[in-house]
Design a protein around this motif. Structure first.
Motif, PDB file in Angstrom:
ATOM      1  N   PHE A  89     -49.396 -85.186  61.948  1.00 16.60           N
ATOM      2  CA  PHE A  89     -49.918 -83.938  61.384  1.00 16.60           C
ATOM      3  C   PHE A  89     -50.485 -84.151  59.984  1.00 16.60           C
ATOM      4  CE2 PHE A  89     -49.037 -80.068  58.837  1.00 16.60           C
ATOM      5  CZ  PHE A  89     -49.881 -79.184  59.496  1.00 16.60           C
ATOM      6  N   VAL A  90     -49.789 -84.942  59.162  1.00 19.27           N
ATOM      7  CA  VAL A  90     -50.238 -85.103  57.772  1.00 19.27           C
ATOM      8  C   VAL A  90     -51.157 -86.305  57.574  1.00 19.27           C
ATOM      9  CG1 VAL A  90     -48.142 -84.041  56.877  1.00 19.27           C
ATOM     10  CG2 VAL A  90     -48.260 -86.522  57.054  1.00 19.27           C
ATOM     11  N   SER A  91     -51.395 -87.099  58.637  1.00 17.66           N
ATOM     12  CA  SER A  91     -52.115 -88.365  58.463  1.00 17.66           C
ATOM     13  C   SER A  91     -53.497 -88.186  57.863  1.00 17.66           C
ATOM     14  CB  SER A  91     -52.226 -89.096  59.808  1.00 17.66           C
ATOM     15  OG  SER A  91     -52.977 -88.325  60.729  1.00 17.66           O
ATOM     16  N   ASN A  92     -54.181 -87.083  58.167  1.00 15.18           N
ATOM     17  CA  ASN A  92     -55.530 -86.873  57.613  1.00 15.18           C
ATOM     18  C   ASN A  92     -55.575 -85.689  56.650  1.00 15.18           C
ATOM     19  OD1 ASN A  92     -55.134 -84.858  59.443  1.00 15.18           O
ATOM     20  ND2 ASN A  92     -57.160 -84.985  60.407  1.00 15.18           N
ATOM     21  N   LYS A  93     -54.395 -85.307  56.132  1.00 13.82           N
ATOM     22  CA  LYS A  93     -54.319 -84.168  55.207  1.00 13.82           C
ATOM     23  C   LYS A  93     -53.815 -84.668  53.858  1.00 13.82           C
ATOM     24  CE  LYS A  93     -53.516 -80.778  58.888  1.00 13.82           C
ATOM     25  NZ  LYS A  93     -53.786 -81.717  59.993  1.00 13.82           N
ATOM     26  N   THR A  94     -54.734 -85.309  53.134  1.00 11.53           N
ATOM     27  CA  THR A  94     -54.361 -85.930  51.865  1.00 11.53           C
ATOM     28  C   THR A  94     -53.772 -84.923  50.892  1.00 11.53           C
ATOM     29  OG1 THR A  94     -56.206 -87.441  52.220  1.00 11.53           O
ATOM     30  CG2 THR A  94     -55.195 -87.451  50.041  1.00 11.53           C
ATOM     31  N   HIS A  95     -54.283 -83.688  50.920  1.00  8.82           N
ATOM     32  CA  HIS A  95     -53.785 -82.692  49.970  1.00  8.82           C
ATOM     33  C   HIS A  95     -52.306 -82.384  50.216  1.00  8.82           C
ATOM     34  CE1 HIS A  95     -54.895 -80.364  53.520  1.00  8.82           C
ATOM     35  NE2 HIS A  95     -54.234 -79.324  53.048  1.00  8.82           N
ATOM     36  N   LEU A  96     -51.850 -82.468  51.481  1.00  6.63           N
ATOM     37  CA  LEU A  96     -50.435 -82.251  51.760  1.00  6.63           C
ATOM     38  C   LEU A  96     -49.601 -83.414  51.245  1.00  6.63           C
ATOM     39  CD1 LEU A  96     -50.294 -80.743  55.372  1.00  6.63           C
ATOM     40  CD2 LEU A  96     -49.870 -79.595  53.198  1.00  6.63           C
ATOM     41  N   ILE A  97     -50.127 -84.630  51.387  1.00  6.82           N
ATOM     42  CA  ILE A  97     -49.409 -85.797  50.869  1.00  6.82           C
ATOM     43  C   ILE A  97     -49.272 -85.693  49.358  1.00  6.82           C
ATOM     44  CG2 ILE A  97     -49.467 -88.312  50.639  1.00  6.82           C
ATOM     45  CD1 ILE A  97     -50.946 -88.420  53.308  1.00  6.82           C
ATOM     46  N   ILE A  98     -50.368 -85.279  48.683  1.00 10.13           N
ATOM     47  CA  ILE A  98     -50.320 -85.100  47.233  1.00 10.13           C
ATOM     48  C   ILE A  98     -49.284 -84.039  46.866  1.00 10.13           C
ATOM     49  CG2 ILE A  98     -51.613 -84.298  45.219  1.00 10.13           C
ATOM     50  CD1 ILE A  98     -52.390 -87.070  46.036  1.00 10.13           C
ATOM     51  N   LYS A  99     -49.261 -82.947  47.645  1.00  8.76           N
ATOM     52  CA  LYS A  99     -48.304 -81.872  47.368  1.00  8.76           C
ATOM     53  C   LYS A  99     -46.870 -82.371  47.511  1.00  8.76           C
ATOM     54  CE  LYS A  99     -47.347 -77.041  48.579  1.00  8.76           C
ATOM     55  NZ  LYS A  99     -47.750 -75.897  49.438  1.00  8.76           N
ATOM     56  N   MET A 100     -46.612 -83.188  48.556  1.00  9.03           N
ATOM     57  CA  MET A 100     -45.269 -83.726  48.742  1.00  9.03           C
ATOM     58  C   MET A 100     -44.919 -84.702  47.627  1.00  9.03           C
ATOM     59  SD  MET A 100     -44.698 -84.241  52.830  1.00  9.03           S
ATOM     60  CE  MET A 100     -46.260 -85.038  53.149  1.00  9.03           C
ATOM     61  N   LEU A 101     -45.897 -85.509  47.194  1.00  2.70           N
ATOM     62  CA  LEU A 101     -45.651 -86.409  46.075  1.00  2.70           C
ATOM     63  C   LEU A 101     -45.259 -85.634  44.826  1.00  2.70           C
ATOM     64  CD1 LEU A 101     -48.482 -89.080  46.447  1.00  2.70           C
ATOM     65  CD2 LEU A 101     -46.030 -89.466  46.624  1.00  2.70           C
ATOM     66  N   LYS A 102     -45.902 -84.475  44.631  1.00  2.00           N
ATOM     67  CA  LYS A 102     -45.562 -83.643  43.479  1.00  2.00           C
ATOM     68  C   LYS A 102     -44.116 -83.175  43.563  1.00  2.00           C
ATOM     69  CE  LYS A 102     -48.436 -80.591  41.899  1.00  2.00           C
ATOM     70  NZ  LYS A 102     -49.382 -79.464  41.804  1.00  2.00           N
ATOM     71  N   VAL A 103     -43.710 -82.742  44.763  1.00  4.74           N
ATOM     72  CA  VAL A 103     -42.335 -82.268  44.945  1.00  4.74           C
ATOM     73  C   VAL A 103     -41.355 -83.415  44.744  1.00  4.74           C
ATOM     74  CG1 VAL A 103     -40.688 -81.328  46.610  1.00  4.74           C
ATOM     75  CG2 VAL A 103     -42.996 -80.390  46.480  1.00  4.74           C
ATOM     76  N   PHE A 104     -41.627 -84.567  45.394  1.00  6.69           N
ATOM     77  CA  PHE A 104     -40.735 -85.721  45.262  1.00  6.69           C
ATOM     78  C   PHE A 104     -40.653 -86.168  43.812  1.00  6.69           C
ATOM     79  CE2 PHE A 104     -41.829 -87.212  49.850  1.00  6.69           C
ATOM     80  CZ  PHE A 104     -41.122 -86.136  50.346  1.00  6.69           C
ATOM     81  N   SER A 105     -41.810 -86.197  43.152  1.00  7.68           N
ATOM     82  CA  SER A 105     -41.841 -86.627  41.752  1.00  7.68           C
ATOM     83  C   SER A 105     -40.986 -85.714  40.890  1.00  7.68           C
ATOM     84  CB  SER A 105     -43.287 -86.641  41.247  1.00  7.68           C
ATOM     85  OG  SER A 105     -43.339 -86.999  39.893  1.00  7.68           O
TER      86      SER A 105
END
Length: 350
Positions: A89-105
């Motif tokens: 689901f997230v493989s081609n949704k870079t903005h979601l990966i960035i959002k998760m990185l923000k949360v993890f960070s």
């Protein structure tokens, strides 16, 4: 299961307990969910999950037990992903990966701050370590494309960072879908230089669709553009479509620039890689041999011989595999992950 499902919960229900095995990832569709967990300093904390927000992501992707208890307050509906469904689901949704990185960070910074307060060391601000840590969790769990993307972002935003050599090595390996190196030293915390990086500034900004980089402006009909499309298809596991494009590129003889020639060379190698992924080991062996014939000093030479060895092993040709693994160990660099894996294979086949 062919896709995510919806689960309806009554008030007071437990979605999962702390220490439970983590297998699913959740999205709150309706109602309210409270996460209860223990902080580093031993205090019990509670956190609301917002509508549309993922929860249970870190433990599921990291394959470790739940760090919190998720409880329903009022009736609620939750969308449930299996791990492979979520990754797709997230493989081609870079903005979601960035959002998760923000949360993890943000979460990791809180943990670091609490630890340093306990130790009397003040506040820590090191998004570079957090990014490397996330990247390596992805890699260790076989999420090669997510890992490669995160390592690439580290290299881009921390070109002089403490981990840049490690990030480059792991990017090269993960982008080729090689297993996480078994002999690499564990990631340890190192203080970066002062001043916010581009990544830290990005993490402070609202989560928006990222701008396209220069590679996205390639002419889609050019040789590099076609290679980029084929590589994207391969990364999405659309191997038949990717193979057709790599095959067409491998036979091109109209290169006019160095970029064209490099893309054709990479296509010859990746054609063999696609066939290996499809378990067509005879065909992969033939394609990899063709690469060596055309590019005897090519940048993928060592990787090619390693795949020839693996194909031979899968075809039951043990002696040929041992000979090829030995050739891998004789090629530079002598201390890389591939050499270590080849040596391990030689011992295994002895």
């Amino acid at each position: 299961m062919s896709g995510p499902i919806v689960r309806n919960y009554k008030s007071g229900s437990i979605v999962y307990f702390e220490k439970d095995k983590a297998e699913d990832i959740y999205v709150l569709q309706k109602g309210r969910v409270i996460l209860t967990f223990t902080s580093v300093n031993g205090n019990e904390l509670k956190e609301d999950v917002r509508l549309g927000e993922f929860f249970g992501v870190k433990s599921a992707l990291g394959r470790y037990p739940r760090e919190e208890t998720a409880q329903i307050v009022g009736d609620a509906s939750v969308l449930v992903f299996r791990i492979n469904e979520f990754e797709k689901f997230v493989s081609n949704k870079t903005h979601l990966i960035i959002k998760m990185l923000k949360v993890f960070s943000s979460q990791l910074r809180q943990v670091h701050r609490q630890l340093r307060e306990i130790l009397g060391q003040g506040e820590a601000r090191n998004a570079s370590y957090e990014l490397m840590n996330v990247a390596e969790v992805f890699y260790k769990n076989g999420n090669y494309d997510h890992a490669a993307y995160a390592f690439q972002q580290y290299i881009k935003h921390y070109p002089s960072g403490a981990y840049v050599k490690r990030a480059q090595e792991l990017y090269d390996a993960s982008s080729k879908h090689s297993p996480y190196p078994v002999n690499i030293q564990p990631l340890t915390y190192q203080q970066e230089g002062n001043g916010p990086s581009k990544l830290e500034e990005m993490l402070k900004a609202p989560a928006t669709q990222p701008k396209l980089d220069a590679s996205a402006t390639l002419d889609p009909n050019s040789i590099p553009g076609i290679f980029q499309k084929a590589q994207t298809l391969m990364n999405a596991n659309q191997l038949d479509e990717a193979g057709k494009l790599f095959q067409a590129l491998a036979s091109r003889e109209d290169s006019t620039t160095q970029e064209d020639e490099k893309a054709v060379e990479k296509a010859v190698f990746h054609l063999g890689l696609v066939k290996f992924k499809k378990a067509a080991f005879d065909e992969s062996f033939s394609s990899m041999s063709n690469y060596i014939k055309k590019y005897p000093k090519g940048s993928y030479l060592k990787e090619c011989i390693y795949h020839l060895a693996m194909s031979s092993e899968n075809l039951g040709e043990k002696e040929k595999a041992k000979t090829l693994y030995n050739k891998v160990t004789l090629l530079s660099p002598a201390d890389d992950t591939m050499t270590s894996k080849a040596k391990a294979k030689m011992k295994e086949l002895a």
